[in-house]
Write a protein that holds these residues in place. Structure first.
Motif, PDB file in Angstrom:
ATOM      1  N   ASN B  18       0.803  -1.203   0.000  1.00  0.00           N
ATOM      2  CA  ASN B  18       0.000   0.000   0.000  1.00  0.00           C
ATOM      3  C   ASN B  18       0.849   1.271   0.000  1.00  0.00           C
ATOM      4  OD1 ASN B  18      -2.345  -1.362  -0.102  1.00  0.00           O
ATOM      5  ND2 ASN B  18      -2.674  -1.399   2.120  1.00  0.00           N
ATOM      6  N   LEU B  19       2.076   1.140   0.540  1.00  0.00           N
ATOM      7  CA  LEU B  19       2.927   2.314   0.646  1.00  0.00           C
ATOM      8  C   LEU B  19       3.658   2.620  -0.657  1.00  0.00           C
ATOM      9  CD1 LEU B  19       4.425   1.594   4.167  1.00  0.00           C
ATOM     10  CD2 LEU B  19       2.648   3.250   3.570  1.00  0.00           C
ATOM     11  N   THR B  20       3.695   1.613  -1.593  1.00  0.00           N
ATOM     12  CA  THR B  20       4.514   1.787  -2.774  1.00  0.00           C
ATOM     13  C   THR B  20       3.673   2.309  -3.936  1.00  0.00           C
ATOM     14  OG1 THR B  20       5.418  -0.280  -1.995  1.00  0.00           O
ATOM     15  CG2 THR B  20       6.395   0.643  -3.966  1.00  0.00           C
ATOM     16  N   SER B  21       4.217   3.190  -4.709  1.00  0.00           N
ATOM     17  CA  SER B  21       3.502   3.642  -5.896  1.00  0.00           C
ATOM     18  C   SER B  21       4.207   3.131  -7.145  1.00  0.00           C
ATOM     19  CB  SER B  21       3.453   5.173  -5.937  1.00  0.00           C
ATOM     20  OG  SER B  21       4.709   5.650  -6.355  1.00  0.00           O
ATOM     21  N   THR B  22       3.566   3.281  -8.291  1.00  0.00           N
ATOM     22  CA  THR B  22       4.091   2.753  -9.546  1.00  0.00           C
ATOM     23  C   THR B  22       5.514   3.226  -9.821  1.00  0.00           C
ATOM     24  OG1 THR B  22       1.838   3.168 -10.270  1.00  0.00           O
ATOM     25  CG2 THR B  22       3.385   2.336 -11.909  1.00  0.00           C
ATOM     26  N   ASP B  23       5.803   4.490  -9.463  1.00  0.00           N
ATOM     27  CA  ASP B  23       7.096   5.058  -9.843  1.00  0.00           C
ATOM     28  C   ASP B  23       8.272   4.486  -9.063  1.00  0.00           C
ATOM     29  OD1 ASP B  23       5.970   6.622 -11.764  1.00  0.00           O
ATOM     30  OD2 ASP B  23       5.509   8.243 -10.354  1.00  0.00           O
ATOM     31  N   ASP B  24       8.085   4.346  -7.735  1.00  0.00           N
ATOM     32  CA  ASP B  24       9.261   3.879  -7.002  1.00  0.00           C
ATOM     33  C   ASP B  24       9.259   2.367  -6.743  1.00  0.00           C
ATOM     34  OD1 ASP B  24       7.932   6.189  -4.785  1.00  0.00           O
ATOM     35  OD2 ASP B  24       7.372   4.068  -4.764  1.00  0.00           O
ATOM     36  N   PHE B  25       8.434   1.642  -7.471  1.00  0.00           N
ATOM     37  CA  PHE B  25       8.479   0.188  -7.344  1.00  0.00           C
ATOM     38  C   PHE B  25       9.690  -0.361  -8.096  1.00  0.00           C
ATOM     39  CE2 PHE B  25       7.588  -4.154  -8.521  1.00  0.00           C
ATOM     40  CZ  PHE B  25       7.070  -4.687  -7.357  1.00  0.00           C
ATOM     41  N   ILE B  26      10.527  -1.104  -7.382  1.00  0.00           N
ATOM     42  CA  ILE B  26      11.708  -1.672  -8.040  1.00  0.00           C
ATOM     43  C   ILE B  26      11.309  -2.942  -8.782  1.00  0.00           C
ATOM     44  CG2 ILE B  26      14.051  -2.567  -7.682  1.00  0.00           C
ATOM     45  CD1 ILE B  26      13.844  -1.002  -4.906  1.00  0.00           C
ATOM     46  N   PRO B  27      11.553  -2.997 -10.101  1.00  0.00           N
ATOM     47  CA  PRO B  27      11.137  -4.158 -10.884  1.00  0.00           C
ATOM     48  C   PRO B  27      11.675  -5.458 -10.299  1.00  0.00           C
ATOM     49  CG  PRO B  27      11.934  -2.432 -12.322  1.00  0.00           C
ATOM     50  CD  PRO B  27      12.218  -1.980 -10.928  1.00  0.00           C
ATOM     51  N   VAL B  28      10.889  -6.537 -10.403  1.00  0.00           N
ATOM     52  CA  VAL B  28      11.327  -7.829  -9.866  1.00  0.00           C
ATOM     53  C   VAL B  28      11.655  -8.800 -11.000  1.00  0.00           C
ATOM     54  CG1 VAL B  28      10.089  -7.655  -7.687  1.00  0.00           C
ATOM     55  CG2 VAL B  28       8.932  -8.617  -9.687  1.00  0.00           C
ATOM     56  N   GLU B  29      12.577  -9.704 -10.711  1.00  0.00           N
ATOM     57  CA  GLU B  29      12.960 -10.765 -11.651  1.00  0.00           C
ATOM     58  C   GLU B  29      12.455 -12.080 -11.074  1.00  0.00           C
ATOM     59  OE1 GLU B  29      14.649 -10.480 -14.517  1.00  0.00           O
ATOM     60  OE2 GLU B  29      14.965  -8.300 -14.365  1.00  0.00           O
ATOM     61  N   TRP B  30      11.583 -12.760 -11.784  1.00  0.00           N
ATOM     62  CA  TRP B  30      11.042 -14.024 -11.296  1.00  0.00           C
ATOM     63  C   TRP B  30      11.524 -15.193 -12.136  1.00  0.00           C
ATOM     64  CZ3 TRP B  30       5.069 -13.376 -10.138  1.00  0.00           C
ATOM     65  CH2 TRP B  30       4.905 -12.580  -8.989  1.00  0.00           C
ATOM     66  N   ARG B  31      11.525 -16.353 -11.495  1.00  0.00           N
ATOM     67  CA  ARG B  31      11.770 -17.602 -12.227  1.00  0.00           C
ATOM     68  C   ARG B  31      10.456 -18.392 -12.297  1.00  0.00           C
ATOM     69  NH1 ARG B  31      16.565 -16.390  -9.634  1.00  0.00           N
ATOM     70  NH2 ARG B  31      15.060 -16.037  -7.994  1.00  0.00           N
ATOM     71  N   MET B  32      10.124 -18.846 -13.479  1.00  0.00           N
ATOM     72  CA  MET B  32       8.937 -19.675 -13.621  1.00  0.00           C
ATOM     73  C   MET B  32       9.373 -21.046 -14.125  1.00  0.00           C
ATOM     74  SD  MET B  32       5.610 -19.092 -16.048  1.00  0.00           S
ATOM     75  CE  MET B  32       4.221 -20.228 -16.013  1.00  0.00           C
ATOM     76  N   ALA B  33       8.896 -22.121 -13.456  1.00  0.00           N
ATOM     77  CA  ALA B  33       9.274 -23.474 -13.868  1.00  0.00           C
ATOM     78  C   ALA B  33       8.054 -24.179 -14.428  1.00  0.00           C
ATOM     79  CB  ALA B  33       9.814 -24.240 -12.682  1.00  0.00           C
ATOM     80  N   ASN B  34       8.218 -24.905 -15.538  1.00  0.00           N
ATOM     81  CA  ASN B  34       7.154 -25.813 -15.956  1.00  0.00           C
ATOM     82  C   ASN B  34       7.738 -27.188 -16.271  1.00  0.00           C
ATOM     83  OD1 ASN B  34       7.933 -26.059 -18.655  1.00  0.00           O
ATOM     84  ND2 ASN B  34       6.352 -24.699 -19.441  1.00  0.00           N
ATOM     85  N   GLN B  35       6.853 -28.126 -16.647  1.00  0.00           N
ATOM     86  CA  GLN B  35       7.287 -29.512 -16.844  1.00  0.00           C
ATOM     87  C   GLN B  35       7.075 -29.928 -18.297  1.00  0.00           C
ATOM     88  OE1 GLN B  35       4.663 -31.042 -13.883  1.00  0.00           O
ATOM     89  NE2 GLN B  35       2.947 -31.296 -15.280  1.00  0.00           N
ATOM     90  N   HIS B  36       6.943 -28.941 -19.179  1.00  0.00           N
ATOM     91  CA  HIS B  36       6.535 -29.247 -20.549  1.00  0.00           C
ATOM     92  C   HIS B  36       7.668 -29.002 -21.534  1.00  0.00           C
ATOM     93  CE1 HIS B  36       3.149 -28.051 -18.041  1.00  0.00           C
ATOM     94  NE2 HIS B  36       2.473 -28.993 -18.678  1.00  0.00           N
ATOM     95  N   PRO B  37       7.698 -29.815 -22.609  1.00  0.00           N
ATOM     96  CA  PRO B  37       8.747 -29.640 -23.618  1.00  0.00           C
ATOM     97  C   PRO B  37       8.702 -28.243 -24.228  1.00  0.00           C
ATOM     98  CG  PRO B  37       7.462 -31.634 -24.051  1.00  0.00           C
ATOM     99  CD  PRO B  37       6.814 -30.939 -22.913  1.00  0.00           C
ATOM    100  N   ASN B  38       9.857 -27.848 -24.740  1.00  0.00           N
ATOM    101  CA  ASN B  38      10.031 -26.517 -25.295  1.00  0.00           C
ATOM    102  C   ASN B  38       9.018 -26.136 -26.365  1.00  0.00           C
ATOM    103  OD1 ASN B  38      11.735 -24.381 -24.804  1.00  0.00           O
ATOM    104  ND2 ASN B  38      13.513 -25.729 -24.939  1.00  0.00           N
ATOM    105  N   ASP B  39       8.632 -27.116 -27.212  1.00  0.00           N
ATOM    106  CA  ASP B  39       7.785 -26.774 -28.345  1.00  0.00           C
ATOM    107  C   ASP B  39       6.307 -27.100 -28.097  1.00  0.00           C
ATOM    108  OD1 ASP B  39       8.270 -29.407 -28.165  1.00  0.00           O
ATOM    109  OD2 ASP B  39       8.804 -29.737 -30.267  1.00  0.00           O
ATOM    110  N   SER B  40       5.934 -27.389 -26.830  1.00  0.00           N
ATOM    111  CA  SER B  40       4.548 -27.751 -26.548  1.00  0.00           C
ATOM    112  C   SER B  40       3.678 -26.493 -26.496  1.00  0.00           C
ATOM    113  CB  SER B  40       4.458 -28.483 -25.214  1.00  0.00           C
ATOM    114  OG  SER B  40       4.937 -27.645 -24.185  1.00  0.00           O
TER     115      SER B  40
END
Ligand code: NA
Ligand code: NA
Lengths: 431, 334, 177
Positions: B18-40
């Protein structure tokens, strides 16, 4: 960058002599801390990663190896071969090499092959005037045939790490294994011929004396073992893991009731020894698995591929560099860790170059096998030295000859002639 | 430690966002894992989700995808989403913490694609219950993603394939879970629970005659060389979960949370038609590679469903609780 | 000192028995599964869950036994390059202290994982067996490894002390000659 520092830490830790699993753990912990991950993930991953029936094949094959060793099966296999041994100086060396391959057909591990065939053959080889250095080097390299001829612990690990068919991987290493057998025999013949000291040479006229009753016992149950084992796996009766359990029970039964070699004391000793060896391997897999996972987070496969393709655009040169990379891994660590670490890292890279997972299984086996007899970390070479009663120094010259004239040519052939590894899987319908 | 993230995280998170606004939000880097082949189509959809999220949040949420079990299998990825060392996952669910999480795998929960939107909708009893369970584990359930109905792939021809309970003359590999094992036994299969990793070679060597528990795409991609028949029993809709670690999610701006939720839920709704399309595509591919695809009529599938719900579901009550099963059934009879 | 030697011996006997029992059970259960499938035409449903519990006991108790007998693999390169007993001995101390430090971190994190997972009571899919039966030997292995590393550190220090006295005796002898 993190990956590079991590690798450096790993090498330093291993160089000081910190046990390999702890070195792996240190390296993984470093990446984990730098990346700001919750360290609980290391143990969660390690635990889940190892929770696989396929991996139980390893302790079972180790156990089967220990029982076969104590149960007289190895000796029967050798005796069968000795009958074919004609009077040339080099013949006994060739018998050693071929026995290792035959033993490999019942055993999944190089160490078991080496220690069993080594303890049987060393006195005979010495009696014929073979130098301990040559014996040790020959045993070490031949020991690797234990993993080139199916079944193979390394291929189980490879299949586990990459999701490839175990049985196809087993078949892929056979022809490279046969090439190794041939080249080992040639190198052996050369050394024997060049050795002026082999004056003691006497063709084997009598079979080594054996106490009465045991000699009567036929070699048939021993020779039947690889046929039953591989037959039941490829014939759809047993899975590879069940095959390993079958080897334990089969070798136990004929060791107790037919060859009368195993009693409750030696059975317990074999189990405890195998349990300890499995413990060593499994804890190593536990930590190398975690490390491999951390390298994945760092996108190491992409980094390796980008680095290699930036050096050259020639496929052959990149493949050679990949082999050199694996060789370094093999020089630094044992076969199991080397496989678990390099298989998932390098498979995407070689697949980008158009190599199939099955061929890479064979390339990796030859390469990691060679790494196992290449100092500094050469568990098989040191074991060979211990069995043959040779110094590492004495073994170096024959070892390097074997590497130069047998291992490297086989490695090059396996890398650049896909048919060598794909022919058998294709014939059996696995590709 | 991990304990904190499971209990107190939500309260802390709301305060800080609630204290953070769009401007001073520090971008986040996420990792997403799945179990599916690359071309699925699943990995493709995940990539689209990632792109849409980046766009909708003006680059405040950047996600790297690790497909094909690169970060480990679903069991450990689920744990890691709980710790937050992997922020996002698209995986089968780890039911070790609560068996009801397997609710999407109830056999013959749905008998056709037209029912899926209702059954898996965020307003459904199933979704709400699983959302609540996962929430307690520190995980935000974003949606169920449909990947196609599971059939049975075999290398032998079944006898009386359409007759419930008639001996099928095939030993098939099923996952070691009651939902799969009991359903196939009810239909008339002999089952074995050998490890999944042994399945391919087992069909090849003749140790097993086939396998259950995979949609047409898996049968084509991994098993087509050893199969001669694909029986489209449509036992289970392969519905995977798209999950986000609560700690990570609650650090985001409320408007970004909302747009992420919308993006994923839209994609999950799309997944129903995507899955149907993909299933059609892979059935054709199976036919083209020499695998006979055997389809069942609506009335035949209704017979399977009735038998399984009448005879198998009661056995599953032990695992899922009767209350859960009753409510699931009630909710989609509405 | 005697009591420590006694405890050590009893522990090894316990390890041996756990290895023998778990190894035998794993072999028998796997063969039973094959027998039931191939001969009896039934499924040993959920056997995997039971087998893996004994498997983990086999792996990790085996590894404790290996740390007791110092058979964990290492790639020691220093002793290839030097024969000097003093250098080797000092290197041993560094190695053992570092190993102990790493192991302590592992014990701490493993303990954290254990307390995290035990609160959530995860269970296997078929028989609903709590996972802690399987996780316990893993935690125990790291703990006992740490215990044997403390022993190794102590012996390394004693060795260095012995070498120092031996070297000084040799120097002393040299002067006399
Ligand atoms: Na072998
Ligand atoms: Na090496």
């Amino acid at each position: 960058m993190t990956s590079l520092i991590a690798l450096l830490i790993l090498i330093l830790a291993m160089a000081v002599g910190i046990p390999i699993p702890l070195s792996f753990f240190l390296c993984a912990a470093f990446i984990c801390t730098i990346g700001g991950f919750n360290p609980l993930m290391l143990f969660s991953y390690g635990f889940n990663n190892q929770n696989s029936i396929l991996l139980l094949t390893i302790p079972l094959f180790v156990l089967a190896g220990a029982i076969i060793d104590k149960g007289g099966i190895g000796e029967k296999l050798v005796q069968g071969l000795m009958k074919l041994c004609k009077g040339s100086k080099a013949a006994l060396g060739t018998v050693t090499i071929i026995s290792s391959a035959m033993f490999g057909a019942v055993s999944g591990s190089a160490t078991a092959t080496l220690s069993c065939i080594g303890s049987i053959m060393t006195p005979r080889l010495k009696e014929q005037g073979y130098k301990p250095g040559l014996i040790g080097a020959m045993l070490a390299s031949s020991g690797v045939l234990g993993i080139m001829i199916p079944p193979s612990i390394l291929m189980i690990l490879y299949a586990w790490g990459t999701g490839t068919s175990v049985l196809a991987c087993f078949l892929a290493t056979i022809i490279p294994g046969v090439i190794l057998i041939t080249l080992f025999s040639i190198v052996n013949a050369y050394f024997v011929k060049k050795d002026p000291d082999m004056v003691n040479f006497q063709p084997l006229k009598k079979e080594i004396k054996e106490s009465g009753e045991r000699k009567q016992r036929s070699a048939v149950p021993a020779v039947m073992m690889p046929i039953l084992l591989l037959g039941s796996i490829y014939g759809g009766v047993l899975t590879a893991t069940e095959g390993a359990a079958f080897s334990v029970i089969y070798s136990l039964i004929i060791g107790i009731f037919y060859y009368h070699r195993i009693d409750s004391i030696s059975f317990k000793a074999a189990l405890v020894q195998a349990g300890e060896t499995s413990g060593v391997i499994m804890v190593m897999l536990f930590s190398v698995g975690i490390l491999s996972r951390m390298f994945m987070t760092e996108n190491l496969p992409d980094l390796i591929l980008n680095f290699l393709t930036s050096l050259s655009s020639n496929r052959a040169i990149i493949l050679i560099m990949i082999n050199l990379f694996m060789l370094v891994i093999g020089m630094l660590m044992d076969d199991c860790s080397g496989t678990v670490l390099s298989a998932p890292l390098l498979l995407p890279v070689v697949m980008a170059l158009g190599m199939t997972p099955i061929q890479f299984a064979a390339v990796l086996s030859v390469n990691i096998g060679m790494g196992n007899v290449t100092p500094p970390c050469a568990p098989l070479l040191y074991l060979g030295g211990r069995v043959a009663g040779a110094d590492v120094k004495e073994m170096l010259k024959p070892t390097f000859s074997l590497i130069l004239f047998a291992w490297i040519p086989t490695l090059i052939l396996t890398t650049f002639v896909p048919d060598l590894s794909l022919l058998l899987p294709r014939l059996m319908g696995y590709v | 430690g991990g304990k904190k993230s499971t209990s107190n995280a939500s309260a802390d998170g709301e305060k800080s966002t609630n204290l953070t606004s769009t401007d001073d939000f520090i971008p986040v880097e996420w990792r997403m894992a799945n179990q599916h082949p690359n071309d699925s189509f699943v990995t493709l959809a995940d990539k689209e989700i990632i792109d849409s999220i980046k766009e909708a949040t003006d680059g405040r949420v950047n996600i790297t995808l690790y497909p094909d079990n690169q970060l480990g299998d679903y069991m450990s990825v689920f744990d890691e989403i709980m710790f937050g060392s992997v922020e996002m996952g698209h995986i089968s669910v780890n039911s070790a913490y609560d068996s009801r999480l397997l609710g999407t795998f109830l056999p013959y929960l749905a008998t056709g694609y037209d029912q899926l939107a209702t059954i898996y909708s965020p307003d459904s009893y199933l979704f709400k219950t699983i959302h609540e369970i996962e929430s307690k584990l520190g995980i935000e359930l974003m949606g169920f993603f449909c990947e196609g109905f599971d059939g049975v792939g075999t290398d032998v021809e079944l006898t009386d394939a359409a007759v419930v309970g008639a001996e099928k003359g095939a030993l098939i590999r099923v996952p070691a879970m009651d939902t799969f094992a009991e359903c196939n036994i009810e239909l008339g299969f002999r089952t074995t629970t050998i490890p999944y990793s042994d399945t391919y070679t087992s069909i090849q060597t003749g140790l097993a005659d086939g396998w259950a528990g995979g949609p047409a795409n898996l049968n084509y991609q991994y098993f087509r060389d050893v199969l001669n028949h694909f029986y489209d029993y449509q036992q289970v809709q392969e519905a995977t979960h798209i999950l986000i670690s609560k700690t990570a999610f609650e650090k985001l701006l409320p408007e970004d949370q909302e747009s992420i939720r919308t993006i994923i839920q839209d994609k999950c709704l799309d997944s129903i038609s995507l899955a149907q399309e993909d299933e059609g595509k892979y059935k054709t591919l199976l036919e083209e590679s020499g695998v006979t695809v055997v389809e069942f009529s609506d009335s035949e599938r209704a017979t399977f469903a009735d038998a399984v719900r009448a005879n198998v579901w009661p056995k599953l009550a032990q695992t899922f609780t009767q209350e859960f099963l009753d409510n699931v059934l009630a909710s989609f009879n509405e | 000192m005697k009591i420590i030697a006694y405890i050590d011996k009893v522990l090894q006997i316990i390890y041996d028995y756990i290895i023998i029992i778990s190894g035998s059970i794993v072999t028998i259960l796997i063969m039973t599964g094959a027998f039931m499938r191939y001969i009896l035409k039934t499924d040993f449903y959920g056997s995997e869950e039971i087998i893996l519990i004994f498997g983990y006991w086999l792996y990790f108790i085996g590894s404790i036994s290996a740390s007791r007998s110092k058979t964990h693999l290492n790639a020691d390169m220093v002793s290839i390059f030097t024969q000097n007993p003093r250098i080797i001995s000092i290197k041993e101390i560094i190695k053992d202290l570092l190993s102990l430090a790493i192991c302590c971190v592992a014990i701490k994190w493993c303990y954290d994982y254990w307390s995290w997972t035990i609160a959530l009571k995860p269970r296997t899919s078929v028989h609903k067996i709590p996972y802690y039966f399987q996780q316990f030997p893993m935690c125990l292995a790291f703990f006992m490894w740490g215990f044997y590393l403390i022993r190794d550190c102590v012996t390394s220090f004693l060795d260095l002390k012995n070498i120092d006295t031996k070297v000084s005796i040799e120097i002393f002898k040299g002067r006399n000659a």
